[in-house]
Design a protein around this motif. Structure first.
Motif, PDB file in Angstrom:
ATOM      1  N   ALA A  76       5.163  -1.820   8.375  1.00 53.22           N
ATOM      2  CA  ALA A  76       5.009  -0.401   8.055  1.00 53.22           C
ATOM      3  C   ALA A  76       6.366   0.277   8.075  1.00 53.22           C
ATOM      4  CB  ALA A  76       4.085   0.273   9.058  1.00 53.22           C
ATOM      5  N   VAL A  77       6.588   1.137   7.100  1.00 46.57           N
ATOM      6  CA  VAL A  77       7.778   1.983   7.064  1.00 46.57           C
ATOM      7  C   VAL A  77       7.284   3.412   7.226  1.00 46.57           C
ATOM      8  CG1 VAL A  77       9.754   2.740   5.703  1.00 46.57           C
ATOM      9  CG2 VAL A  77       8.976   0.361   5.554  1.00 46.57           C
ATOM     10  N   PHE A  78       7.685   4.054   8.336  1.00 48.59           N
ATOM     11  CA  PHE A  78       7.263   5.417   8.656  1.00 48.59           C
ATOM     12  C   PHE A  78       8.429   6.377   8.500  1.00 48.59           C
ATOM     13  CE2 PHE A  78       4.486   2.778  11.355  1.00 48.59           C
ATOM     14  CZ  PHE A  78       3.252   3.269  10.999  1.00 48.59           C
ATOM     15  N   GLY A 101       4.180   7.141   5.295  1.00 42.21           N
ATOM     16  CA  GLY A 101       4.931   5.954   4.906  1.00 42.21           C
ATOM     17  C   GLY A 101       4.130   5.035   4.026  1.00 42.21           C
ATOM     18  N   TYR A 102       4.495   3.752   4.103  1.00 37.47           N
ATOM     19  CA  TYR A 102       3.815   2.745   3.290  1.00 37.47           C
ATOM     20  C   TYR A 102       3.757   1.430   4.049  1.00 37.47           C
ATOM     21  CZ  TYR A 102       8.532   1.083   2.042  1.00 37.47           C
ATOM     22  OH  TYR A 102       9.814   0.605   2.077  1.00 37.47           O
ATOM     23  N   VAL A 150       0.891  -1.156   0.000  1.00 37.08           N
ATOM     24  CA  VAL A 150       0.000   0.000   0.000  1.00 37.08           C
ATOM     25  C   VAL A 150       0.931   1.208   0.000  1.00 37.08           C
ATOM     26  CG1 VAL A 150      -1.796   1.267   1.215  1.00 37.08           C
ATOM     27  CG2 VAL A 150      -1.791  -1.240   1.262  1.00 37.08           C
ATOM     28  N   PRO A 151       0.931   2.023  -1.064  1.00 39.90           N
ATOM     29  CA  PRO A 151       1.972   3.037  -1.245  1.00 39.90           C
ATOM     30  C   PRO A 151       1.903   4.270  -0.354  1.00 39.90           C
ATOM     31  CG  PRO A 151       0.416   3.139  -3.034  1.00 39.90           C
ATOM     32  CD  PRO A 151       0.035   1.954  -2.211  1.00 39.90           C
ATOM     33  N   HIS A 152       0.827   4.439   0.429  1.00 36.42           N
ATOM     34  CA  HIS A 152       0.773   5.644   1.257  1.00 36.42           C
ATOM     35  C   HIS A 152      -0.097   5.434   2.487  1.00 36.42           C
ATOM     36  CE1 HIS A 152       1.064   9.818   2.316  1.00 36.42           C
ATOM     37  NE2 HIS A 152      -0.239   9.951   2.303  1.00 36.42           N
TER      38      HIS A 152
END
Length: 182
Positions: free
Chosen positions: A47-49, A90-91, A18-20
């Motif tokens: 998740a990358v924040f 993030g994504y 999920v890109p955003h």
């Protein structure tokens, strides 16, 4: 072909991005997971924040989905960020650890409800996307979230065309490795 819930079951994903997403600073994001199968499925959500200073953190949680279960969860609570005072964007990466595949999407918007958008999880990166309508002005705008999950930089051309097919404007972005651009 078999259809469940109006979506072709062949589109169930075992690994997707999920890109955003947006959490904190007046923003909320909600992750929906749907298991259309008759068996339970185990899912890992990563998740990358990133904050406004460019600091990045990675967090992971596991979830179990019962047969035919649909879950909705606030991403801030999911990753222990419910009291984040500043915006984190993030994504997500969603991986099915055990099971057939799921459907997933993220809704993100402001607490006051003035802004809201949704994006489905996507399993396979694509080289071409087309949008039949974009808006700019009178309180409307179109945002595009791009994610590069590849191990190398990726150039992305964005072109805008008028109704008559003439090119209005465009630019090229070079997406960094493992980074999102909004």
């Amino acid at each position: 072909m078999l259809f469940r819930s109006g979506v072709p079951i062949i589109n169930a994903l075992t690994s997707a991005y999920v890109p955003h997403l947006a959490v904190g600073g007046g923003w909320i994001s909600t992750l929906s997971l749907l298991n259309t199968d008759d068996t339970s499925q185990s899912v890992r959500v990563t998740a990358v924040f990133s904050d406004s200073q460019g600091n990045t953190s990675v967090r992971t949680v596991d979830r179990n989905l019962s047969p035919r279960m649909r879950s909705e969860e606030d991403i801030g609570f999911m990753f222990g960020l419910q009291s984040a005072p500043n915006l984190l964007s993030g994504y997500l990466k969603v991986d099915v650890l055990a099971g057939f595949g799921i459907f997933s999407n993220v809704e993100y918007g402001t607490f006051d409800g003035r802004l809201l958008s949704a994006v489905p999880a996507q399993g396979t990166p694509s080289a071409d996307f087309y949008f039949s309508h974009i808006a700019e002005g009178l309180g409307y705008y179109t945002g595009i979230a791009l994610l590069n999950p590849n191990p190398e930089r990726v150039p992305v051309a964005i072109d805008i065309y008028a109704r008559d097919g003439s090119r209005v404007t465009g630019r090229v972005l070079n997406l960094k490795i493992g980074r999102a651009h909004v």
